[in-house]
Design a protein around this motif. Structure first.
Motif, PDB file in Angstrom:
ATOM      1  N   SER A 216       0.822  -1.212   0.000  1.00 33.31           N
ATOM      2  CA  SER A 216       0.000   0.000   0.000  1.00 33.31           C
ATOM      3  C   SER A 216       0.856   1.262   0.000  1.00 33.31           C
ATOM      4  O   SER A 216       0.551   2.225  -0.706  1.00 33.31           O
ATOM      5  N   LEU A 217       1.934   1.266   0.786  1.00 36.18           N
ATOM      6  CA  LEU A 217       2.756   2.470   0.885  1.00 36.18           C
ATOM      7  C   LEU A 217       3.607   2.690  -0.357  1.00 36.18           C
ATOM      8  O   LEU A 217       3.877   3.841  -0.731  1.00 36.18           O
ATOM      9  N   ASP A 218       4.039   1.626  -1.022  1.00 40.93           N
ATOM     10  CA  ASP A 218       4.825   1.800  -2.253  1.00 40.93           C
ATOM     11  C   ASP A 218       4.048   2.603  -3.301  1.00 40.93           C
ATOM     12  O   ASP A 218       4.574   3.580  -3.846  1.00 40.93           O
ATOM     13  N   PRO A 219       2.799   2.233  -3.606  1.00 44.69           N
ATOM     14  CA  PRO A 219       2.062   3.047  -4.592  1.00 44.69           C
ATOM     15  C   PRO A 219       1.707   4.436  -4.086  1.00 44.69           C
ATOM     16  O   PRO A 219       1.632   5.380  -4.878  1.00 44.69           O
ATOM     17  N   LEU A 220       1.505   4.601  -2.777  1.00 47.06           N
ATOM     18  CA  LEU A 220       1.255   5.937  -2.241  1.00 47.06           C
ATOM     19  C   LEU A 220       2.489   6.827  -2.397  1.00 47.06           C
ATOM     20  O   LEU A 220       2.368   8.019  -2.704  1.00 47.06           O
ATOM     21  N   ALA A 221       3.675   6.254  -2.209  1.00 46.75           N
ATOM     22  CA  ALA A 221       4.902   7.023  -2.419  1.00 46.75           C
ATOM     23  C   ALA A 221       5.032   7.433  -3.878  1.00 46.75           C
ATOM     24  O   ALA A 221       5.413   8.569  -4.190  1.00 46.75           O
ATOM     25  N   ALA A 222       4.699   6.518  -4.787  1.00 48.65           N
ATOM     26  CA  ALA A 222       4.757   6.840  -6.210  1.00 48.65           C
ATOM     27  C   ALA A 222       3.733   7.915  -6.569  1.00 48.65           C
ATOM     28  O   ALA A 222       4.017   8.826  -7.365  1.00 48.65           O
ATOM     29  N   THR A 223       2.546   7.835  -5.973  1.00 54.21           N
ATOM     30  CA  THR A 223       1.509   8.845  -6.219  1.00 54.21           C
ATOM     31  C   THR A 223       1.962  10.210  -5.728  1.00 54.21           C
ATOM     32  O   THR A 223       1.811  11.222  -6.427  1.00 54.21           O
ATOM     33  N   ALA A 224       2.515  10.255  -4.538  1.00 57.98           N
ATOM     34  CA  ALA A 224       2.977  11.530  -3.990  1.00 57.98           C
ATOM     35  C   ALA A 224       4.043  12.152  -4.884  1.00 57.98           C
ATOM     36  O   ALA A 224       3.986  13.347  -5.211  1.00 57.98           O
ATOM     37  N   LEU A 225       5.026  11.351  -5.300  1.00 58.71           N
ATOM     38  CA  LEU A 225       6.098  11.881  -6.142  1.00 58.71           C
ATOM     39  C   LEU A 225       5.555  12.362  -7.486  1.00 58.71           C
ATOM     40  O   LEU A 225       5.969  13.412  -7.993  1.00 58.71           O
ATOM     41  N   ARG A 226       4.623  11.620  -8.039  1.00 58.14           N
ATOM     42  CA  ARG A 226       4.038  12.005  -9.336  1.00 58.14           C
ATOM     43  C   ARG A 226       3.317  13.346  -9.241  1.00 58.14           C
ATOM     44  O   ARG A 226       3.280  14.112 -10.204  1.00 58.14           O
ATOM     45  N   HIS A 227       2.758  13.646  -8.065  1.00 55.69           N
ATOM     46  CA  HIS A 227       2.045  14.909  -7.870  1.00 55.69           C
ATOM     47  C   HIS A 227       2.928  15.961  -7.201  1.00 55.69           C
ATOM     48  O   HIS A 227       2.423  16.988  -6.743  1.00 55.69           O
ATOM     49  N   ASP A 228       4.232  15.695  -7.137  1.00 56.51           N
ATOM     50  CA  ASP A 228       5.189  16.638  -6.556  1.00 56.51           C
ATOM     51  C   ASP A 228       4.838  16.966  -5.107  1.00 56.51           C
ATOM     52  O   ASP A 228       4.926  18.106  -4.662  1.00 56.51           O
ATOM     53  N   ALA A 229       4.411  15.947  -4.363  1.00 54.76           N
ATOM     54  CA  ALA A 229       4.020  16.112  -2.961  1.00 54.76           C
ATOM     55  C   ALA A 229       4.958  15.290  -2.082  1.00 54.76           C
ATOM     56  O   ALA A 229       5.407  14.204  -2.467  1.00 54.76           O
ATOM     57  N   ARG A 230       5.229  15.795  -0.912  1.00 49.94           N
ATOM     58  CA  ARG A 230       6.057  15.085   0.058  1.00 49.94           C
ATOM     59  C   ARG A 230       5.186  14.125   0.849  1.00 49.94           C
ATOM     60  O   ARG A 230       4.173  14.533   1.436  1.00 49.94           O
ATOM     61  N   LEU A 231       5.554  12.865   0.873  1.00 50.68           N
ATOM     62  CA  LEU A 231       4.787  11.865   1.610  1.00 50.68           C
ATOM     63  C   LEU A 231       5.157  11.923   3.086  1.00 50.68           C
ATOM     64  O   LEU A 231       6.337  11.911   3.453  1.00 50.68           O
ATOM     65  N   VAL A 232       4.131  11.991   3.934  1.00 50.85           N
ATOM     66  CA  VAL A 232       4.302  11.978   5.385  1.00 50.85           C
ATOM     67  C   VAL A 232       3.358  10.919   5.942  1.00 50.85           C
ATOM     68  O   VAL A 232       2.149  10.979   5.708  1.00 50.85           O
TER      69      VAL A 232
END
Length: 311
Positions: A216-232
């Motif tokens: 679950s976290l791997d795709p969330l990290a990819a989503t955040a990076l794709r949207h130029d957002a920092r994952l927290v």
């Protein structure tokens, strides 16, 4: 044969100084021009004498978020040893995180170690605790939103997109479609205790089963990076097992919640992602829960005070 340089590191400050590079890396390193959209800079006083000696400056710059801004700099091409030296050079006020350059490529960058202090537009995803269930004032996320927006009403925004009952797998599936219209620079994933629960019918047999969150976290990290957002990632709460052991057909235990917490922490450490731990503020305080799982209004205020103190 030259050492391979597998790491790209965006810099706009002292790491571009050839004198600093000679001190840290023993030589000047290959660089190429680059820019970072959605960021601006602010001054950061430095007290580490070794860093001041290397750079000749007692005030460096740090990155902070601003919609439609851009920072010009360069990408350094580093060896494993170079990257370790850069990590040692940067003071505790910085954290190395993945960013998306204006070119669309990803690179490392040293960001403010406190992700909420550096944020402007925060999107929150998660479950009923992040949603604010059992608190008419909207829970800890609403308190965070109030304080964050009050700090800069012109530029700061908080979007609470949490859905009660969600697991991390459901959050990972739902989140991509929610981000584009809101243009967040920070994606705050409130990882509640739903991922630790087991159906009562199989709970005893599977009690020692690992809590798996990477899928679950791997795709969330990819989503955040794709949207130029920092994952927290915001970690789970302590729970009052005496009241939650069997809850709506699921079994919640402190041991499983602890396992979830450690899985989240380990994943974040391995992936250089921010982890904000919410375990301690309510630990051993059953009076701050309405049902053993969901905090009371005072419990939510305690959670917000804890997050605010991290800054």
């Amino acid at each position: 044969m030259p050492a391979p340089r597998p790491h790209t590191l965006f810099s706009f400050g002292t790491l571009l100084d050839e004198r600093v590079q000679n001190v840290l890396f023993g030589q000047a390193v290959p660089c190429s021009p680059a820019s970072l959209a959605g960021y601006t800079t602010r001054p950061l006083p430095i007290t580490d004498e070794a860093v001041i000696a290397a750079s000749g400056l007692d005030v460096h710059l740090t990155l902070t978020r601003r919609l439609d801004a851009e920072v010009e700099g360069a990408v350094l091409h580093l060896t494993d040893q170079d990257l370790a030296a850069a990590d040692a050079y940067e003071v505790d006020d910085y954290a190395r995180r993945r960013v998306r350059l204006s070119s669309g490529e990803s690179a490392w960058a040293y960001l403010d170690a406190n992700p909420l202090r550096a944020a402007a537009r925060i999107a929150i995803v998660g479950d009923s605790i992040a949603y604010g269930r059992c608190d008419p004032q909207g829970g800890w996320t609403a308190h965070l939103a109030g304080a964050h927006i009050a700090g800069n009403e012109a530029d700061h925004r908080v979007f609470n997109l949490a859905i009660p009952g969600s697991t991390l797998a459901e959050v990972a599936e739902q989140t991509p479609a929610l981000l584009a219209p809101r243009r967040p620079d920070t994606l705050l994933v409130a990882a509640g205790i739903n991922d630790s629960a087991l159906p009562v019918a199989v709970a005893e047999a599977r009690a020692d089963e690992p809590v798996r969150i990477a899928d679950s976290l791997d795709p969330l990290a990819a989503t955040a990076l794709r949207h130029d957002a920092r994952l927290v990632v915001v970690g789970p709460l302590w729970l009052d097992e005496e009241r939650t052991r069997d809850y709506e057909g699921l079994r919640f235990t402190e041991a499983r919640a602890r396992a979830l917490r450690e899985s989240l922490r380990s994943w974040c450490d391995a992936h250089h992602v921010d982890f904000l731990d919410l375990w301690e503020p309510l630990r051993k305080s059953p009076e701050l829960f309405t049902d053993g799982l969901h905090p009371t209004p005072e419990g939510h205020r305690a959670l917000h005070r804890h997050l605010a103190a991290l800054g």
